[in-house]
Design a protein around this motif. Structure first.
Motif, PDB file in Angstrom:
ATOM      1  N   GLU A 238      -9.520 -41.803 -12.911  1.00 19.46           N
ATOM      2  CA  GLU A 238      -9.234 -42.556 -11.705  1.00 19.46           C
ATOM      3  C   GLU A 238      -7.769 -42.382 -11.301  1.00 19.46           C
ATOM      4  N   THR A 239      -7.503 -42.641 -10.015  1.00 15.75           N
ATOM      5  CA  THR A 239      -6.145 -42.609  -9.489  1.00 15.75           C
ATOM      6  C   THR A 239      -5.725 -44.021  -9.117  1.00 15.75           C
ATOM      7  N   CYS A 240      -4.544 -44.404  -9.564  1.00 11.76           N
ATOM      8  CA  CYS A 240      -3.995 -45.730  -9.257  1.00 11.76           C
ATOM      9  C   CYS A 240      -3.171 -45.620  -7.979  1.00 11.76           C
ATOM     10  N   LEU A 241      -3.514 -46.415  -6.989  1.00 15.14           N
ATOM     11  CA  LEU A 241      -2.840 -46.418  -5.694  1.00 15.14           C
ATOM     12  C   LEU A 241      -2.098 -47.740  -5.517  1.00 15.14           C
ATOM     13  N   SER A 242      -0.858 -47.678  -5.041  1.00 11.15           N
ATOM     14  CA  SER A 242      -0.070 -48.888  -4.811  1.00 11.15           C
ATOM     15  C   SER A 242       0.884 -48.646  -3.654  1.00 11.15           C
ATOM     16  N   LEU A 243       1.246 -49.732  -2.971  1.00 12.21           N
ATOM     17  CA  LEU A 243       2.157 -49.676  -1.827  1.00 12.21           C
ATOM     18  C   LEU A 243       3.550 -50.059  -2.319  1.00 12.21           C
ATOM     19  N   VAL A 244       4.515 -49.154  -2.119  1.00  7.78           N
ATOM     20  CA  VAL A 244       5.855 -49.303  -2.697  1.00  7.78           C
ATOM     21  C   VAL A 244       6.883 -49.318  -1.573  1.00  7.78           C
ATOM     22  N   LEU A 245       7.907 -50.175  -1.736  1.00  9.67           N
ATOM     23  CA  LEU A 245       9.007 -50.285  -0.767  1.00  9.67           C
ATOM     24  C   LEU A 245      10.216 -49.512  -1.280  1.00  9.67           C
ATOM     25  N   ASP A 246      10.779 -48.676  -0.404  1.00  8.46           N
ATOM     26  CA  ASP A 246      12.002 -47.942  -0.704  1.00  8.46           C
ATOM     27  C   ASP A 246      13.031 -48.330   0.359  1.00  8.46           C
ATOM     28  N   ALA A 247      13.901 -49.269   0.041  1.00  8.57           N
ATOM     29  CA  ALA A 247      14.903 -49.763   1.001  1.00  8.57           C
ATOM     30  C   ALA A 247      16.059 -50.372   0.226  1.00  8.57           C
ATOM     31  N   GLU A 248      17.135 -50.657   0.948  1.00  8.28           N
ATOM     32  CA  GLU A 248      18.310 -51.264   0.337  1.00  8.28           C
ATOM     33  C   GLU A 248      18.168 -52.774   0.198  1.00  8.28           C
ATOM     34  N   ASN A 249      17.358 -53.395   1.055  1.00  8.56           N
ATOM     35  CA  ASN A 249      17.210 -54.843   1.042  1.00  8.56           C
ATOM     36  C   ASN A 249      15.740 -55.207   0.902  1.00  8.56           C
ATOM     37  N   ALA A 250      15.516 -56.435   0.472  1.00  7.07           N
ATOM     38  CA  ALA A 250      14.150 -56.928   0.303  1.00  7.07           C
ATOM     39  C   ALA A 250      13.550 -57.303   1.656  1.00  7.07           C
ATOM     40  N   LEU A 251      12.230 -57.314   1.712  1.00  4.00           N
ATOM     41  CA  LEU A 251      11.506 -57.728   2.901  1.00  4.00           C
ATOM     42  C   LEU A 251      10.713 -58.993   2.609  1.00  4.00           C
ATOM     43  N   SER A 252      10.565 -59.808   3.644  1.00  4.75           N
ATOM     44  CA  SER A 252       9.708 -60.982   3.566  1.00  4.75           C
ATOM     45  C   SER A 252       8.396 -60.638   4.264  1.00  4.75           C
ATOM     46  N   VAL A 253       7.300 -60.691   3.526  1.00  3.82           N
ATOM     47  CA  VAL A 253       5.995 -60.302   4.046  1.00  3.82           C
ATOM     48  C   VAL A 253       5.304 -61.555   4.590  1.00  3.82           C
ATOM     49  N   GLU A 254       5.223 -61.651   5.925  1.00  3.16           N
ATOM     50  CA  GLU A 254       4.569 -62.791   6.559  1.00  3.16           C
ATOM     51  C   GLU A 254       3.054 -62.639   6.565  1.00  3.16           C
ATOM     52  N   GLY A 255       2.584 -61.419   6.551  1.00  5.03           N
ATOM     53  CA  GLY A 255       1.148 -61.158   6.538  1.00  5.03           C
ATOM     54  C   GLY A 255       0.898 -59.697   6.241  1.00  5.03           C
ATOM     55  N   ALA A 256      -0.226 -59.397   5.571  1.00  2.62           N
ATOM     56  CA  ALA A 256      -0.541 -58.013   5.219  1.00  2.62           C
ATOM     57  C   ALA A 256      -2.039 -57.886   5.003  1.00  2.62           C
ATOM     58  N   VAL A 257      -2.598 -56.765   5.450  1.00  7.18           N
ATOM     59  CA  VAL A 257      -3.998 -56.435   5.203  1.00  7.18           C
ATOM     60  C   VAL A 257      -4.079 -54.946   4.887  1.00  7.18           C
ATOM     61  N   MET A 258      -5.028 -54.602   4.026  1.00  6.12           N
ATOM     62  CA  MET A 258      -5.265 -53.197   3.691  1.00  6.12           C
ATOM     63  C   MET A 258      -6.772 -52.991   3.540  1.00  6.12           C
ATOM     64  N   ASP A 259      -7.278 -51.918   4.170  1.00  7.24           N
ATOM     65  CA  ASP A 259      -8.688 -51.552   4.067  1.00  7.24           C
ATOM     66  C   ASP A 259      -8.772 -50.152   3.489  1.00  7.24           C
ATOM     67  N   VAL A 260      -9.581 -50.001   2.455  1.00  8.10           N
ATOM     68  CA  VAL A 260      -9.828 -48.697   1.818  1.00  8.10           C
ATOM     69  C   VAL A 260     -11.308 -48.429   1.927  1.00  8.10           C
ATOM     70  N   THR A 261     -11.682 -47.293   2.535  1.00  4.86           N
ATOM     71  CA  THR A 261     -13.084 -46.974   2.778  1.00  4.86           C
ATOM     72  C   THR A 261     -13.376 -45.570   2.287  1.00  4.86           C
ATOM     73  N   GLU A 262     -14.473 -45.428   1.560  1.00  3.14           N
ATOM     74  CA  GLU A 262     -14.914 -44.100   1.130  1.00  3.14           C
ATOM     75  C   GLU A 262     -15.623 -43.420   2.295  1.00  3.14           C
ATOM     76  N   LEU A 263     -15.203 -42.215   2.630  1.00  5.97           N
ATOM     77  CA  LEU A 263     -15.822 -41.452   3.703  1.00  5.97           C
ATOM     78  C   LEU A 263     -16.925 -40.553   3.154  1.00  5.97           C
ATOM     79  N   PRO A 264     -17.973 -40.309   3.960  1.00  7.39           N
ATOM     80  CA  PRO A 264     -19.054 -39.447   3.461  1.00  7.39           C
ATOM     81  C   PRO A 264     -18.603 -37.991   3.348  1.00  7.39           C
TER      82      PRO A 264
END
Length: 264
Positions: A238-264
Motif C-alpha cells: 500500500e501507499t501512504c498518502l498525506s497532505l503536508v504544509l511547506d511554509a515559514e508560518n503555521a496556518l489556521s484551518v477553518e475548514g477542510a474536505v478531501m475526497d478520494v475516489t477509485e477510477l475504473p
C-alpha cells in the motif's frame, strides 16, 4: 479522463457553493452556536459577493456542459442487441406415426444481457473532513482528518492515524481537496501544500499547490487541489498518502474536505 476531470470540477464547485451558503448562515447567525454579527449593510455586501460568485459558477457550468457534449459525441455507442431467434416451422405430420401432430419446437430464449457490475459496490471511495475548525497546521506537519463516508476496500483510513490515507497498488485514484485557511500570524512570502507518498514511485507525482502567505494574512481564503494518481508499478504494498504544509508560518484551518475516489 476528460469526463473524470469534469466530474472533479463539479465536485469542486459543490464545495464552493456550500462554503458560500455557510458564509451567509454565519453572518445571519443561523449556524449552531453563532449569533447575528452584522448590520444590514454588511448582509447586503455579503449577499452581493455571493451573487457574483454564483453568476461565475453558472458561466462555468455552461462551459462544462459544452465540453461534456463534445466529449460524448466521440464516445462509442453500445452494441445493438441481436434480433430474437425465430421458431422453425412445424414439420408435416408423418402418416406412419400417431395421428397427433408433433409439437413445435419452442422458440429460442431471448439472449441474456451481460451481467451488470455495480461499479459503486466495487470502487473505493473515501470522504474526509477537517478534524476540527481552527486547527493549527504547523510547517512540515500533516493535516489530520475525520471520516465522513467510506466504501470499498481499495482505500483505507484509520482513526488511530488520522493524517494517513492508504491506497491499494495498481489502481487509479482521483484526489479532490478544498481548504479554507488563513495564517496564524501576519506573514509574507509563499507557501506550498503537497501530497506526500510513502513509498515513492508507486503512483505518479502530483503538482503542489502554491499560495501567497500575505493574501492569507488578510483573512480566510479557499484553496483547491485536484489531481489523478496513475499507477507506476504494482509492488504489492500500500501507499501512504498525506497532505503536508511547506511554509515559514503555521496556518489556521477553518475548514477542510478531501475526497478520494477509485477510477475504473
Amino acid at each position: 479522463m476528460i469526463i473524470a476531470s469534469i466530474a472533479m470540477e463539479e465536485l469542486a464547485l459543490s464545495h464552493i457553493l456550500n462554503a458560500e451558503g455557510e458564509k451567509l448562515q454565519y453572518i445571519l447567525g443561523t449556524l449552531p452556536g453563532t449569533s447575528p454579527c452584522a448590520c444590514p449593510q454588511d448582509v447586503l455586501a455579503v449577499n452581493k459577493s455571493v451573487t457574483s460568485l454564483v453568476e461565475a459558477v453558472t458561466q462555468n457550468q455552461m462551459l462544462l456542459k459544452n465540453k461534456l457534449s463534445r466529449v460524448l459525441e466521440f464516445c462509442p455507442l453500445p452494441p445493438e442487441a441481436p434480433p430474437p431467434c425465430k421458431p422453425e416451422p412445424c414439420p408435416a405430420p408423418c402418416p406412419c406415426t400417431s395421428s397427433r401432430p408433433p409439437l413445435c419446437p419452442s422458440p429460442c430464449p431471448p439472449p441474456h444481457p451481460a451481467p451488470h457490475r455495480e461499479q459503486s459496490c466495487e470502487s473505493g471511495t473515501l470522504q474526509l473532513a477537517g478534524r476540527r475548525e481552527g486547527t493549527l497546521w504547523n510547517p512540515g506537519g500533516r493535516l489530520t482528518w475525520r471520516k465522513r463516508n467510506r466504501s470499498g476496500k481499495t482505500i483505507r483510513w484509520d482513526e488511530c492515524a488520522p493524517a494517513e490515507i492508504y491506497l491499494s497498488p495498481g489502481k487509479t485514484y482521483a484526489i479532490q481537496c478544498a481548504l479554507n485557511v488563513r495564517t496564524a500570524a501576519p506573514a509574507k512570502g509563499t507557501g506550498t501544500i503537497f501530497l506526500r507518498q510513502l513509498p515513492c514511485g508507486i503512483f505518479t507525482d502530483t503538482l503542489p499547490l502554491c499560495f501567497s502567505m500575505e493574501d492569507l494574512s488578510h483573512g480566510p481564503q479557499s484553496l483547491h487541489m485536484a489531481s489523478v494518481l496513475h499507477p507506476r508499478s504494482n509492488c504489492g504494498c500500500e501507499t501512504c498518502l498525506s497532505l503536508v504544509l511547506d511554509a515559514e508560518n503555521a496556518l489556521s484551518v477553518e475548514g477542510a474536505v478531501m475526497d478520494v475516489t477509485e477510477l475504473p
